[in-house]
Design an enzyme around this catalytic site. Structure first.
Site, PDB file in Angstrom:
ATOM      1  N   CYS A 143       0.804  -1.221   0.000  1.00 34.96           N
ATOM      2  CA  CYS A 143       0.000   0.000   0.000  1.00 34.96           C
ATOM      3  C   CYS A 143       0.836   1.270   0.000  1.00 34.96           C
ATOM      4  O   CYS A 143       0.604   2.181  -0.787  1.00 34.96           O
ATOM      5  CB  CYS A 143      -0.931  -0.003   1.209  1.00 34.96           C
ATOM      6  N   PHE A 144       1.834   1.362   0.875  1.00 36.91           N
ATOM      7  CA  PHE A 144       2.523   2.636   1.058  1.00 36.91           C
ATOM      8  C   PHE A 144       3.606   2.904   0.022  1.00 36.91           C
ATOM      9  O   PHE A 144       4.293   3.909   0.082  1.00 36.91           O
ATOM     10  CB  PHE A 144       3.097   2.725   2.476  1.00 36.91           C
TER      11      PHE A 144
END
Length: 277
Positions: A143-144
């Site tokens: 995600c990041f």
């Protein structure tokens, strides 16, 4: 006139209960049983939440999940997998037909994320919104590693991760606000073509993502974070928040769903989810 939402801090729960509660809040709101909700929560142990459409076998190192004893749970929302560890997590449950909720997912995220934006400001962190890079078609299971449109950045680095779904006329948005990130654990949990690529991406991660502790250069308490983001939602989204509590019967419904669905390998690991539940 400002809209009024219920506010609930459910504290520390396990992965299955956390996701079951978000689903039940959506269900109850669709039935008119509860008001719009802002919920804060944390995780009893580092946990990996998988996007609704993600393929476990292609994205996740199952041996590393076992080694670190990381529970895996599949979200109702799409997007990439998130390692939930040292963070404050929030969820928003709101009817789609509210006049201030745009039809577009991106525009709705922009409106609702003003609460997160204001929370970072309260903590002394200068945030800004990510813009779409139309030439960058790459995707990441982590995600990041890559911001989406209107996700929040600090110093050019992604500082929160968020996902959204709409069902039964209700918008559910939840997201991760990390205080710190364990890069070693994070990149061990994902599949890469080689160990060399894993290490290269792990080293590059510091230029792509940041956290509250990094930006403030101090250890920020969870209470300080909660106060900042609660006030941030009130001022940034322009809402009033009043205390909301679940009944014993509602908690029992949550635990039943957690056991039947979010603790079930068919839901969490099976890729073709359209045939499940």
């Amino acid at each position: 006139m400002r809209d009024e939402w219920g506010f609930i801090d459910t504290g520390i729960c396990d992965a299955a209960v956390n996701m079951a509660l978000d689903e039940m809040l959506l269900q109850w709101h669709s039935e008119g049983k509860i008001p719009p909700i802002l919920r804060f929560y944390q995780w009893s142990t580092p946990s990996l939440s998988l996007g609704y459409f993600q393929d476990v076998d292609k994205a996740i190192e199952l041996e590393a999940l076992d080694r670190y004893q990381i529970p895996l749970v599949r979200r109702l929302t799409g997007g990439s997998a998130v390692l939930h560890d040292d963070e404050l997590t929030y969820s928003i449950i709101i009817a789609e037909d509210k006049p201030y909720i745009p039809a577009s997912v991106g525009e709705a995220y922009y409106i609702l994320s003003k609460g997160i934006f204001a929370g970072y400001t309260k903590l002394g962190i200068t945030a800004n919104y990510a813009e779409t890079n139309k030439t960058d078609k790459s995707r990441s299971a982590v995600c990041f590693e890559k911001p989406a449109l209107y996700e929040l950045m600090a110093g050019g680095k992604k500082i929160s991760g968020n996902a959204q779904t709409r069902q039964k006329g209700i918008l559910l948005q939840h997201g991760s606000i990390p205080r710190s990130i364990d890069k070693t654990m994070l990149f061990d949990l994902f599949c890469f073509p080689s160990e060399e690529i894993r290490e290269r991406k792990r080293k590059a991660f510091g230029q792509k993502a940041t956290t509250i502790n990094q930006e403030t250069k101090q250890h920020v308490s969870m209470d300080t974070m909660k106060n900042a983001f609660k006030t941030g939602f009130e001022t940034g989204v322009d809402i009033g928040l009043f205390p909301f509590e679940l009944t014993t019967e509602q908690w029992n419904e949550v635990y039943q769903l957690a056991e039947a669905k979010y603790s079930n390998n068919d839901w969490n690991f099976k890729h073709n989810l359209r045939s499940v539940y």
